[in-house]
Design a protein around this motif. Structure first.
Motif, PDB file in Angstrom:
ATOM      1  N   LEU A   1       3.735  -1.635  11.443  1.00  0.00           N
ATOM      2  CA  LEU A   1       4.181  -0.453  11.130  1.00  0.00           C
ATOM      3  C   LEU A   1       4.972   0.742  10.114  1.00  0.00           C
ATOM      4  CD1 LEU A   1       5.776   2.206  14.201  1.00  0.00           C
ATOM      5  CD2 LEU A   1       7.250   1.879  11.730  1.00  0.00           C
ATOM      6  N   GLY A   2       5.419  -0.672   9.111  1.00  0.00           N
ATOM      7  CA  GLY A   2       6.203  -0.644   7.955  1.00  0.00           C
ATOM      8  C   GLY A   2       5.234  -0.951   6.391  1.00  0.00           C
ATOM      9  N   ASP A   3       4.278  -1.452   7.101  1.00  0.00           N
ATOM     10  CA  ASP A   3       3.256  -1.843   5.837  1.00  0.00           C
ATOM     11  C   ASP A   3       1.723  -1.121   5.486  1.00  0.00           C
ATOM     12  OD1 ASP A   3       4.739  -4.141   5.947  1.00  0.00           O
ATOM     13  OD2 ASP A   3       3.714  -4.903   8.295  1.00  0.00           O
ATOM     14  N   ILE A   4       2.180   0.341   6.188  1.00  0.00           N
ATOM     15  CA  ILE A   4       0.717   0.701   6.572  1.00  0.00           C
ATOM     16  C   ILE A   4       0.177   1.557   5.021  1.00  0.00           C
ATOM     17  CG2 ILE A   4      -0.465   0.544   7.697  1.00  0.00           C
ATOM     18  CD1 ILE A   4       0.971   2.650   9.447  1.00  0.00           C
ATOM     19  N   GLY A   5       2.352   2.196   4.535  1.00  0.00           N
ATOM     20  CA  GLY A   5       1.758   3.209   3.318  1.00  0.00           C
ATOM     21  C   GLY A   5       2.229   4.427   4.168  1.00  0.00           C
ATOM     22  N   GLU A   6       1.449   5.383   3.033  1.00  0.00           N
ATOM     23  CA  GLU A   6       1.056   6.957   3.797  1.00  0.00           C
ATOM     24  C   GLU A   6      -0.706   6.815   4.553  1.00  0.00           C
ATOM     25  OE1 GLU A   6       0.874  11.262   2.525  1.00  0.00           O
ATOM     26  OE2 GLU A   6       2.088   9.826   1.078  1.00  0.00           O
TER      27      GLU A   6
ATOM     28  N   TYR B   1      -7.803   7.341  10.996  1.00  0.00           N
ATOM     29  CA  TYR B   1      -6.349   6.550  10.975  1.00  0.00           C
ATOM     30  C   TYR B   1      -6.139   4.860  11.269  1.00  0.00           C
ATOM     31  CZ  TYR B   1      -3.658  10.576  10.084  1.00  0.00           C
ATOM     32  OH  TYR B   1      -2.840  11.945   9.539  1.00  0.00           O
ATOM     33  N   GLY B   2      -6.832   4.532  12.689  1.00  0.00           N
ATOM     34  CA  GLY B   2      -7.250   3.149  12.632  1.00  0.00           C
ATOM     35  C   GLY B   2      -7.843   2.583  12.184  1.00  0.00           C
ATOM     36  N   ALA B   3      -8.633   2.358  11.372  1.00  0.00           N
ATOM     37  CA  ALA B   3      -9.214   1.953  10.859  1.00  0.00           C
ATOM     38  C   ALA B   3      -8.659   1.835   9.752  1.00  0.00           C
ATOM     39  CB  ALA B   3     -11.128   2.876  10.296  1.00  0.00           C
ATOM     40  N   LEU B   4      -8.032   3.191   8.716  1.00  0.00           N
ATOM     41  CA  LEU B   4      -7.189   1.995   7.571  1.00  0.00           C
ATOM     42  C   LEU B   4      -6.377   1.510   8.043  1.00  0.00           C
ATOM     43  CD1 LEU B   4      -7.138   6.167   6.705  1.00  0.00           C
ATOM     44  CD2 LEU B   4      -8.514   4.463   5.800  1.00  0.00           C
ATOM     45  N   ILE B   5      -5.528   1.137   8.876  1.00  0.00           N
ATOM     46  CA  ILE B   5      -4.601   0.464   9.561  1.00  0.00           C
ATOM     47  C   ILE B   5      -5.451  -1.283   9.935  1.00  0.00           C
ATOM     48  CG2 ILE B   5      -3.230  -0.232  11.548  1.00  0.00           C
ATOM     49  CD1 ILE B   5      -2.266   2.962  11.395  1.00  0.00           C
ATOM     50  N   MET B   6      -6.551  -0.945  10.115  1.00  0.00           N
ATOM     51  CA  MET B   6      -6.554  -2.800  10.628  1.00  0.00           C
ATOM     52  C   MET B   6      -7.503  -2.877   9.452  1.00  0.00           C
ATOM     53  SD  MET B   6      -9.518  -2.600  13.512  1.00  0.00           S
ATOM     54  CE  MET B   6      -9.950  -3.994  14.441  1.00  0.00           C
ATOM     55  N   GLY B   7      -7.883  -1.794   8.511  1.00  0.00           N
ATOM     56  CA  GLY B   7      -8.537  -2.299   6.470  1.00  0.00           C
ATOM     57  C   GLY B   7      -7.494  -3.058   6.085  1.00  0.00           C
ATOM     58  N   VAL B   8      -6.367  -1.838   6.100  1.00  0.00           N
ATOM     59  CA  VAL B   8      -4.816  -2.961   5.380  1.00  0.00           C
ATOM     60  C   VAL B   8      -4.726  -4.195   5.728  1.00  0.00           C
ATOM     61  CG1 VAL B   8      -2.724  -2.367   5.178  1.00  0.00           C
ATOM     62  CG2 VAL B   8      -4.096  -0.447   5.145  1.00  0.00           C
ATOM     63  N   CYS B   9      -4.741  -4.506   7.204  1.00  0.00           N
ATOM     64  CA  CYS B   9      -4.169  -5.600   8.044  1.00  0.00           C
ATOM     65  C   CYS B   9      -4.911  -6.619   6.857  1.00  0.00           C
ATOM     66  CB  CYS B   9      -5.094  -6.039   9.068  1.00  0.00           C
ATOM     67  SG  CYS B   9      -3.556  -4.833  10.425  1.00  0.00           S
ATOM     68  N   TYR B  10      -6.865  -6.222   6.646  1.00  0.00           N
ATOM     69  CA  TYR B  10      -7.802  -7.430   6.598  1.00  0.00           C
ATOM     70  C   TYR B  10      -7.316  -7.225   4.923  1.00  0.00           C
ATOM     71  CZ  TYR B  10     -11.986  -4.302   5.406  1.00  0.00           C
ATOM     72  OH  TYR B  10     -12.818  -3.366   5.582  1.00  0.00           O
ATOM     73  N   ALA B  11      -7.015  -6.792   4.359  1.00  0.00           N
ATOM     74  CA  ALA B  11      -7.267  -6.571   2.545  1.00  0.00           C
ATOM     75  C   ALA B  11      -5.540  -7.432   2.267  1.00  0.00           C
ATOM     76  CB  ALA B  11      -6.800  -5.130   1.768  1.00  0.00           C
ATOM     77  N   LEU B  12      -5.394  -7.332   3.238  1.00  0.00           N
ATOM     78  CA  LEU B  12      -3.344  -7.834   2.363  1.00  0.00           C
ATOM     79  C   LEU B  12      -2.834  -9.060   3.815  1.00  0.00           C
ATOM     80  CD1 LEU B  12      -1.033  -4.750   1.577  1.00  0.00           C
ATOM     81  CD2 LEU B  12      -2.912  -6.031   0.135  1.00  0.00           C
ATOM     82  N   TYR B  13      -3.540  -9.098   4.622  1.00  0.00           N
ATOM     83  CA  TYR B  13      -3.287 -10.215   5.560  1.00  0.00           C
ATOM     84  C   TYR B  13      -3.857 -11.157   6.667  1.00  0.00           C
ATOM     85  CZ  TYR B  13       0.947  -6.623   4.808  1.00  0.00           C
ATOM     86  OH  TYR B  13       1.688  -5.368   3.839  1.00  0.00           O
TER      87      TYR B  13
ATOM     88  N   VAL C   1       1.082  -1.315   0.069  1.00  0.00           N
ATOM     89  CA  VAL C   1       0.011   0.328   0.145  1.00  0.00           C
ATOM     90  C   VAL C   1       0.200   1.244   0.673  1.00  0.00           C
ATOM     91  CG1 VAL C   1      -1.587   1.119   1.468  1.00  0.00           C
ATOM     92  CG2 VAL C   1      -2.251  -1.308   1.174  1.00  0.00           C
ATOM     93  N   ASN C   2       1.094   2.477  -1.343  1.00  0.00           N
ATOM     94  CA  ASN C   2       1.245   3.168  -1.136  1.00  0.00           C
ATOM     95  C   ASN C   2       0.912   4.313  -0.470  1.00  0.00           C
ATOM     96  OD1 ASN C   2       3.032   2.273  -2.580  1.00  0.00           O
ATOM     97  ND2 ASN C   2       1.783   2.326  -4.883  1.00  0.00           N
ATOM     98  N   LYS C   3      -0.071   4.078  -0.287  1.00  0.00           N
ATOM     99  CA  LYS C   3      -1.317   5.722   0.248  1.00  0.00           C
ATOM    100  C   LYS C   3      -2.493   4.970   0.040  1.00  0.00           C
ATOM    101  CE  LYS C   3      -1.952  10.491  -1.272  1.00  0.00           C
ATOM    102  NZ  LYS C   3      -1.151  11.955  -1.762  1.00  0.00           N
TER     103      LYS C   3
END
Ligand code: FES
Ligand code: FES
Lengths: 220, 724
Positions: free
Chosen positions: B643-648, B606-618, B583-585
């Motif tokens: 911390l390094g997996d979430i992009g901007e 922010y937290g919701a987006l990060i949880m979203g990256v979690c379930y989208a990718l991992y 995820v770049n951004k």
């Protein structure tokens, strides 16, 4: 590290009183290691347990003794015996970083260190970063940048960030991403943590160059 | 009577500002005590023996060895021989012992025999579900058949997302202790402090009035901690058996992931019919999912866009797995992924920019069409969408392909029932008491901000007490209902208290109570602000008995409402050689009415987006079809983003008059709905094919590239080979 230890010695008066209230703990008892020595293939090997053995731990500048089974981890000794519950047990197998403490200047997952092994080492927990009531710059930066929600991962993260900045006072964003990849947060506070590390770096005493560092987008 | 409304923007000293959370110092210093951290005098540690089988009958239980072990104080059979066990990890026997190692030894010493029964634990392949599939009613609107006949483009696809867990970092659990045999004190990790007493009193046979419930801090809930669980009742029973000594049961990590809550999966075959100019005219979907042994509720399809002609059919599949619990925005992320993927695929077929395509159909989004339009304009700006978007699969040179995707969502978030006591003491100190809880969303901070704002005092002047069922009841924290509820009850209670204070003060200033205002630590005359008293002096007029008022929600005046929009855009890079997605951004533009604390509100997004990256990718729960067990009940293979997996991440909150007028609306759920869809759409845009199922792991990406027409797109074979 030197400075920090002195600082902790000073701040330890308060904790000492707290510890005295905890049953099963006594201070300044001479260390008696409850082990036997046996010969294995010609070499002398120390054997502990299986029952409880006395241990001595130096935590946040103060010495404590307790009796624990040899299988008890440093994390459990801190939490159950010393009532220092800042370090959390989450994965219990060296994945999440919630149990991070500093041992002789290095961050360790205290769930994966036996209490026995931690003897004779200087251990610092999130509680030990306080100077009296004053927060460590990393702790203040966590508040300023709202790098916590539920806060369960936070003490471990704070400790990891502190050691990281001790080693890398001028971190690049890439170094932050790599260096702090060992702590997991379920609420999603990484944006705040990145900004907190950048802010704390700016205030770090041993930082070279100093000056302002622009925080990444998504910071506050 | 006081006028119940929020202060005008120019009069706000706290509301809408970025205020640091009040419990920050306790949390960063490790001093905040969670249920997990509490150690009561003489406390015993409880451990639970769990079923290794997904479906079995208990034949025999032998606890004799455990009972004889020194240090073991109580042993309780939770489910007797003869009981049918329906998922691996279900509770069989519990013990309480003087310390954890002893309790663990005791658990290992218990012998249970089972008669194994056939199980079903994977549901991605509907045709393999047999009798466990329970077809639900079909729904038809308009004339779908006719509309598909008239469609100029018809796009079909398969989309899905697996079961995930809540994975709260503080596991579920509680500490119970008896005072006599009729009164219970419970420390519990809960999203509903005011609801626990009733739930635990009933099975124990004591009145709710005899149960005291406490919780200072909670390490995550996300919808999984509304209920009192069987292990909580067991802890209380063990305590009674041990003479009332406190017994603590907190789940081990594996149990937390196996039995303490899941988000139901969703899989769907979808057909969309559109006109060549992009008008969506028809929708058809056949969906299925599981939510554990009870099957699963149906996700809203199509999501947000009410397509005029539609036919939907949903099947719930009962599986031998732990049960579903509300997971942040129940059913919405599933409905959103399926819908927005199908619509983006349609746009791609039409060779239309999905932003134009979504906007062309935005009237189908109903009440929030205008909000979405406004939000999309801002998001497009922040993402530089028009500059960066390209036709699907327009190949970037080299193996790393870049793409953009978008999505939108909606949620209610109306305030729940809430009561609080507000006390102004004659010495000027102020207390607010409420039986609510702070999940880390900043509830404490928000309540104190509202009270301080009303009284014209600094935040620190408010003494807030929550997390105890001795305080007036307030609703469970779920469904984004808390902020609307607690802010409104606090506002009403403090306005009433202030009115009483004005009545006491007015005579001494020779004015009417209505002529007074509370600003900057003073009670002063509106028309002549120099005339007034300091807060302390004013409170001295109260007399001997403190002013006490009860704030309530619902109540008079319009302080909150329900319903939000929200749009998101994602920018990803996909390495087509390794299948790795980065995820770049992500840009999130979110409305939630009047914002109390902008800082903690942004944190929610922010937290919701990060949880979203979690379930989208991992994230995925991986079940072993053969043994019926979860293969990854731990945190090394149940993956969360680091911390390094979430992009901007870029968050833009909608503010201003039109949003203020809606009053306070909850925010926890909406921003977690779209990330999966936006990221999946960005990946499709990058690589030119749809990766049908989340999480977008390398194996799924590579499989989709190699076999673009295969349903499921996973390298897994019909769900029967469940290897990691
Ligand atoms: S509890 Fe030690 S790393 Fe997770
Ligand atoms: S703040 Fe909740 S887990 Fe990190």
């Amino acid at each position: 590290m030197q400075r920090d230890e002195k600082m902790k010695e000073k701040g330890s008066g308060l904790s000492r009183r707290t510890f005295l209230k905890v049953s099963g703990i006594s201070l300044s008892v001479p260390v008696v290691l409850g082990h036997r020595t046996i010969k294995v293939a010609g070499a002398e090997v120390e054997v502990y347990g299986p029952g409880k053995v006395p241990i001595a731990l130096t935590v946040n500048g103060a010495k404590h003794t307790a009796e624990v089974e040899p299988r008890v981890t440093l994390l459990e000794a801190l939490r159950h015996e010393l009532d220092l519950t800042g370090a959390k047990r989450v994965c219990d197998r060296a994945t999440c970083g919630a149990c991070t403490v500093i041992m002789d200047g290095k961050p360790v997952y205290s769930c994966s260190v036996l209490a026995l092994e931690a003897q004779g080492k200087q251990i610092t927990t999130a509680e030990g970063l306080l100077r009296g009531d004053r927060l460590h710059p990393v702790q203040q930066a966590f508040i300023d940048n709202d790098a916590q929600q539920c806060g369960f991962c936070t003490p471990g993260f704070v400790v990891a960030c502190k050691v990281f900045l001790d080693k890398n006072p001028n971190p690049t964003p890439e170094e932050i991403q790599k260096g702090l990849g060992g702590n997991l947060c379920r609420c999603g506070t990484y944006v705040g943590v990145r900004a907190a590390v950048a802010q704390a770096a700016n205030q770090y005493p041993n930082r070279k160059g100093g000056g302002n560092q622009s925080t990444s987008k998504g910071g506050r | 009577m006081a006028e119940y409304k929020w202060p005008e923007p120019e009069k706000r000293s706290l509301i809408g500002k970025r205020i640091s959370r009040v419990d920050g110092p306790a949390k960063v210093s490790g001093k905040a005590k969670y249920t997990y951290d509490i150690k009561r005098p003489d406390m015993l540690y409880g451990k639970v023996l769990r079923s290794p089988h997904a479906h079995a009958k208990i034949v025999s239980i032998d606890t004799s060895a455990a009972e004889k072990m020194p240090g073991v104080k109580a042993v309780k059979v939770i489910q007797e021989p003869g009981t049918e066990i329906k998922w691996a990890g279900d509770e069989i026997v519990a013990v309480a012992a003087v310390d954890e190692p002893t309790a663990e030894d005791a658990i290992r010493a218990i012998k249970v025999t089972y008669e194994k029964l056939p199980h079903l634990v994977v549901e991605e392949d509907l045709s393999a579900a047999g009798d466990n599939a329970k077809p639900a009613a079909e729904q038809t609107a308009g004339e779908p058949e006719k509309a598909f006949g008239e469609a100029e483009v018809i796009v079909e696809g398969f989309y899905g997302l697996p079961v995930i867990t809540h994975c709260c970092l503080e596991s579920h659990g509680s500490i119970s202790e008896w005072e006599g045999d009729q009164n219970l004190l419970v420390h519990i990790s809960t999203q509903a402090v005011s609801n626990v007493a009733n739930q635990i009193g009933r099975p124990l046979g004591i009145p709710a009035a005899n149960v005291r419930v406490k919780q200072d801090h909670i390490g995550g809930g996300f919808g999984s901690k509304f209920q009192v669980d069987r292990w909580d009742v067991t802890a209380a029973q063990l305590s009674k058996m041990a003479g009332g000594k406190p017994v603590k049961i907190m789940l081990e990590r594996d149990a937390e992931l196996m039995v303490a809550g899941i988000r139901p999966s969703a899989y769907a075959r979808v057909k969309v019919g559109a006109k060549r100019d992009g008008e969506i005219i028809a929708w058809q979907s056949e969906s299925w999912n599981t939510g554990g042994s009870g099957g699963g509720g149906s996700p809203p399809l199509p999501y947000v866009f009410s397509v005029p002609n539609k036919h939907t059919q949903h099947t719930g599949i009962a599986t031998n797995t732990g049960s579903a619990r509300a997971w942040r925005a129940p059913n919405h992320p599933q409905g959103c992924l399926v819908t927005m993927s199908a619509l983006e695929d349609t746009a791609a077929r039409l060779e239309m920019d999905p932003l134009d395509f979504f906007l062309k159909n935005i009237e189908l989004a109903g009440r929030f069409a205008e909000v979405y339009r406004e939000e999309f304009a801002i998001a497009a700006d922040l993402m530089e969408w028009k500059k960066n978007w390209h036709q699907r699969g327009a190949k970037t040179a080299g193996p790393v392909k870049r793409g953009l995707g978008l999505s939108l969502h909606t949620w209610g978030g109306g305030g729940h029932g809430s009561n609080c006591d507000v006390i102004i003491h004659p010495d000027g100190s102020v207390e607010v008491k409420m039986g609510t809880q702070d999940l880390g969303t900043g509830t404490r901070t928000a309540i104190m901000m509202v009270a301080a704002e009303t009284f014209g005092l600094p935040l620190e002047a408010i003494k807030l007490m929550i997390g105890d069922n001795q305080f007036p009841t307030s609703g469970a924290s779920g469904g984004s209902t808390t902020i609307g509820g607690v802010s409104a009850s606090t506002r009403r209670g403090t306005l009433d208290a202030l009115e009483q204070l004005f009545e006491k003060v007015a005579p001494s200033l020779n004015v009417q109570p209505a002529d007074l205002e509370a600003v900057a630590g003073r009670i002063r005359v509106k028309s002549d602000p120099r005339r007034g008293l300091s807060w302390k002096e004013a409170c001295m007029k109260i007399g001997g008995t403190a002013i006490t008022t009860r704030g309530r929600n619902p109540g008079p005046g319009t302080l909150n409402s329900s319903g939000v929009g929200g749009v998101q855009m994602a920018d990803v890079s996909v390495d087509v050689e390794t299948g790795i997605v980065r995820v770049n951004k992500v840009v999130a533009v979110q409305d939630c009415g009047l914002i109390i604390d902008l800082k903690t509100a942004e944190s929610q997004v922010y937290g919701a987006l990060i949880m979203g990256v979690c379930y989208a990718l991992y994230e995925e729960r991986i079940m072993d079809a053969r043994t019926g067990r979860m293969l990854n009940p731990n945190m090394e293979f149940y993956k969360l983003a680091g911390l390094g997996d979430i992009g901007e991440l870029v968050v833009h909150m909608m503010t201003g008059k039109a949003y203020d007028e809606r009053g306070v609306i909850g925010l926890g759920e909406p921003p977690v709905i779209s990330p999966g869809a936006a990221i999946s759409n960005a990946v499709a845009n990058a690589v030119g094919v749809r990766v049908p199922s989340l999480p977008l792991t390398p194996d799924r990406v590579l499989a989709a590239l190699q076999y673009p027409d295969r349903e499921g797109g996973s390298s897994k074979n019909g769900g029967n080979d469940a290897g990691i």
